[in-house]
Design a protein around this motif. Sequence first.
Motif, PDB file in Angstrom:
ATOM      1  N   PRO A 108      34.549 -13.086  -9.696  1.00 21.89           N
ATOM      2  CA  PRO A 108      34.190 -14.483  -9.449  1.00 21.89           C
ATOM      3  C   PRO A 108      32.958 -14.651  -8.551  1.00 21.89           C
ATOM      4  N   ALA A 109      32.239 -15.756  -8.812  1.00 26.98           N
ATOM      5  CA  ALA A 109      31.140 -16.154  -7.922  1.00 26.98           C
ATOM      6  C   ALA A 109      31.794 -16.992  -6.835  1.00 26.98           C
ATOM      7  N   MET A 110      31.629 -16.593  -5.591  1.00 29.10           N
ATOM      8  CA  MET A 110      32.492 -17.229  -4.592  1.00 29.10           C
ATOM      9  C   MET A 110      31.793 -17.537  -3.279  1.00 29.10           C
ATOM     10  N   ASN A 111      30.500 -17.788  -3.354  1.00 26.06           N
ATOM     11  CA  ASN A 111      29.807 -18.127  -2.114  1.00 26.06           C
ATOM     12  C   ASN A 111      30.243 -19.506  -1.608  1.00 26.06           C
ATOM     13  N   LYS A 153      31.110 -11.953  -6.178  1.00 25.08           N
ATOM     14  CA  LYS A 153      29.675 -12.005  -5.889  1.00 25.08           C
ATOM     15  C   LYS A 153      29.368 -13.322  -5.208  1.00 25.08           C
ATOM     16  N   HIS A 154      28.321 -13.481  -4.525  1.00 21.03           N
ATOM     17  CA  HIS A 154      27.253 -12.539  -4.253  1.00 21.03           C
ATOM     18  C   HIS A 154      27.374 -12.261  -2.779  1.00 21.03           C
ATOM     19  N   PHE A 155      27.721 -11.021  -2.465  1.00 28.02           N
ATOM     20  CA  PHE A 155      28.069 -10.596  -1.126  1.00 28.02           C
ATOM     21  C   PHE A 155      26.799 -10.272  -0.367  1.00 28.02           C
ATOM     22  N   LEU A 156      26.239 -11.160   0.425  1.00 27.61           N
ATOM     23  CA  LEU A 156      26.895 -12.048   1.321  1.00 27.61           C
ATOM     24  C   LEU A 156      25.899 -13.103   1.790  1.00 27.61           C
ATOM     25  N   ALA A 157      26.435 -14.275   2.171  1.00 30.55           N
ATOM     26  CA  ALA A 157      25.598 -15.358   2.725  1.00 30.55           C
ATOM     27  C   ALA A 157      24.460 -15.735   1.775  1.00 30.55           C
ATOM     28  N   VAL A 196      32.139  -4.836  -6.214  1.00 31.26           N
ATOM     29  CA  VAL A 196      31.622  -6.008  -5.489  1.00 31.26           C
ATOM     30  C   VAL A 196      30.132  -6.054  -5.770  1.00 31.26           C
ATOM     31  N   MET A 197      29.587  -7.269  -5.948  1.00 30.61           N
ATOM     32  CA  MET A 197      28.146  -7.369  -6.196  1.00 30.61           C
ATOM     33  C   MET A 197      27.443  -7.841  -4.924  1.00 30.61           C
ATOM     34  N   SER A 198      26.491  -7.054  -4.461  1.00 26.23           N
ATOM     35  CA  SER A 198      25.780  -7.470  -3.243  1.00 26.23           C
ATOM     36  C   SER A 198      24.589  -8.337  -3.632  1.00 26.23           C
ATOM     37  N   SER A 199      24.265  -9.239  -2.744  1.00 21.22           N
ATOM     38  CA  SER A 199      23.355 -10.340  -3.097  1.00 21.22           C
ATOM     39  C   SER A 199      21.879  -9.990  -2.905  1.00 21.22           C
ATOM     40  N   ALA A 208      20.861  -7.660   2.196  1.00 23.11           N
ATOM     41  CA  ALA A 208      22.317  -7.474   2.065  1.00 23.11           C
ATOM     42  C   ALA A 208      22.605  -6.124   1.425  1.00 23.11           C
ATOM     43  N   THR A 209      21.772  -5.729   0.478  1.00 20.43           N
ATOM     44  CA  THR A 209      21.993  -4.472  -0.236  1.00 20.43           C
ATOM     45  C   THR A 209      21.785  -3.248   0.662  1.00 20.43           C
TER      46      THR A 209
END
Length: 758
Positions: A108-111, A153-157, A196-199, A208-209
């Motif tokens: 899920p996209a969850m920002n 995604k998209h981890f994080l902020a 997990v997908m980093s942003s 973030a990556t």
Amino acid sequence: MKKEQIKEIVSRMTLEEKACMCSGADFWHTEAIERLGIPASMVSDGPHGLRKQDDKADHLGVNESIKAVCFPAGCATAASFNRDLIQEMGKTLANECQAEGISVILGPAMNIKRSPVCGRNFEYYSEDPYVAGQMAGALIAGVQSGNVGTSPKHFLANNQETRRMTCSSNVDERTMREIYLAAFEYAVKQGKPWTVMSSYNRINGKHATESKEYLTDILRDEWGFDGYVMSDWGAVFNRVEELKAGMDLEMPASGGDNDALIVKAVREGRLDESVVDTAVERILDIVYRFEENKKPDAVWDKDADHEMAAKIAQETMVLLKNDGVLPLDSGKKIAFIGQYAKKPRFQGGGSSHINCAKVTGALDAVADICQVTYAQGFDDRTETTDEAMMAEALTAAKEAEVAVLFVGLPDIIESESFDRSDMKMPANQTTLIEKVCEVQKNVVVVLHNGAPIEMPWIDRVSGVLEAYLSGEACGAAEVDILFGKVNPSGRLPETFPIKYEDNPSYLYFPGEGNEVNYAEGIFVGYRYYDRKKMDVLFPFGYGLSYTEFAYSNLKLDKKSMKASDTLSVSVDVTNIGDRAGKEVVQLYVNDVESHVLRPVNELRDFAKIELAPGETKTVNFTLDKRAFAYFNTTIHDWHVEEGEFNIRIGRSSRDIVCEESVYVEASGRIPVTYTLDSAVMDIREDPAAYELAKPYLNIDILTVDESDDSASAEAMSPVMMKAMIDYLPLRGMMSFSQGKVTLAMLEELVEKLNSLNK
Ligand code: BGC
């Protein structure tokens, strides 16, 4: 596959093969290595349906994807507040993935919906980390029960589209923990995602990556994540450092260039080969987790899934206003006005865009119930009013007994890749609503949008149904709700402010150049509006039903507790209306008094229940330390301050229906470093410190004689004296004690106070 077997395969790979495995083979596949029998593994968008590109691949949907089913987007699924339903949606998606050979669905996209105008809000769940984390966790659990992975995604902020690949989200530690990390924390702990997908963005200056702190220390070591981290598409900036930080898979491929950097770094001794091995092991672990549980005979019944999309959509819509016009009477003359009645806007543009096999608009669905007149009213490719369309709409409205307007935000205003510039609806649609209100007193507005809009016309309409972007079957769900076949049960997972300028991030969004300061801190969404006692259009958690619910018997199993105990809470909910309906029971915690700034209410749990007319159900919740805690930046951990907490049950964050309190003991002592500059009040408020300091503080200048009515006492009231003393730094006592307090005494006191930290 067992860890040892994977390690064995990796031990047989050359360095080049391993480096190659750390990036995609193409847009959607991991590398295959034939020599070792390693298969390629396909990933695909996501999150609310499959965007599988068979031939020409690209990441923003320029090229066509296969025909698929579009389920309600994140904005809508969150409004259902129904974990079980979203888990079912996940199971359905998993079956589709199995049928299509997809190992991981990119969602899920969850920002967090920090600003109402973030272009991708339609994909995201909520302004509240608990709701976002819970809904994401439910989707993850559902998908993965079908042996298909997910990629929260998209981890994080990553809370805006403006400059998303270059901007730096500058967030303080407490805010990061309580808001932005918390959403992912709930999801990861509850759902255990495979990846997990980093942003794209940077965080406090660093990509973030490339963040070991987030990708390894927190995600893996603290939360127990055991899958692989992949980059968002093209979010690779410094491959070698990223690999060290825990960013395992680069997506898509970079033509081999970044793989070569990995090989070179190992050869030159700048990168330990074991780091590469670990990344490959993690990737292969997931590749085989899917491979060994593949269901090649899975059948994807698109019609059945369309029905599932309709069922989910029924719970995602929020009835915002109803003066009695709804449910509609099918015997009346009804006009459906607005392009979205015929061709609904039910999803957003960009990487989540589904190529639908079937779409049901409200006009199609209503045909089974009654005959309505239809007028298009506006063209959503422009904001300019088309006079002919307007005239036709006004005639239809005038001739009907009720006008239902199907409006919302078009793709040209709300999509991936850019943010909205304000919270307004397109001018031609606002004008349409206003003009229709002039000729028709029964106006119902059905909204199709992924995030809050301003409603300058709210007092002139009789009903508003927030349909969000609720997937390809949205029209069927809209008609079911409008005509009362389904009782609406969605609740707002976000506040609708009156105007955009009211939003807490307004002054700092989308930042200056590449710097985005999250200066509102933890006061995101209702945490801000409630603390400010600001009028809002619709509060967080709000939504109407065609029935009514009454609450009684709120019970806590203790009156006082240790922070390490759990608290059981129960409340009775009764359907006091004459229709069956679903209620979202919301539990908020309020810290009565605190030394740190805290929101008034924080949602700590919720439950969705169904009640027949007259039926009562008892809802149970269990709260643990986290429900009372804030993140303390001295100990870098969650901390509960000793004191009274109110447990509140609400229909929204603004409509608390019952409350009981509990006394919670502190979860520990926060170490304080005292100096000669420490204020007297800081010592008084720290019980252990105060005990030690009493003999030193027991002197005239620190006592206020409240009965003194001399002229000097008039000049210095007790209140003023008390404040002066409270704020006096220890060293100040030398100046005001006429020699009674010496520097040596104070130094001794400071030493004693600091011994408390040992
Ligand atoms: C988006 C991701 C998406 C990826 C692949 C990126 O631009 O940010 O959400 O999964 O593309 O399409």
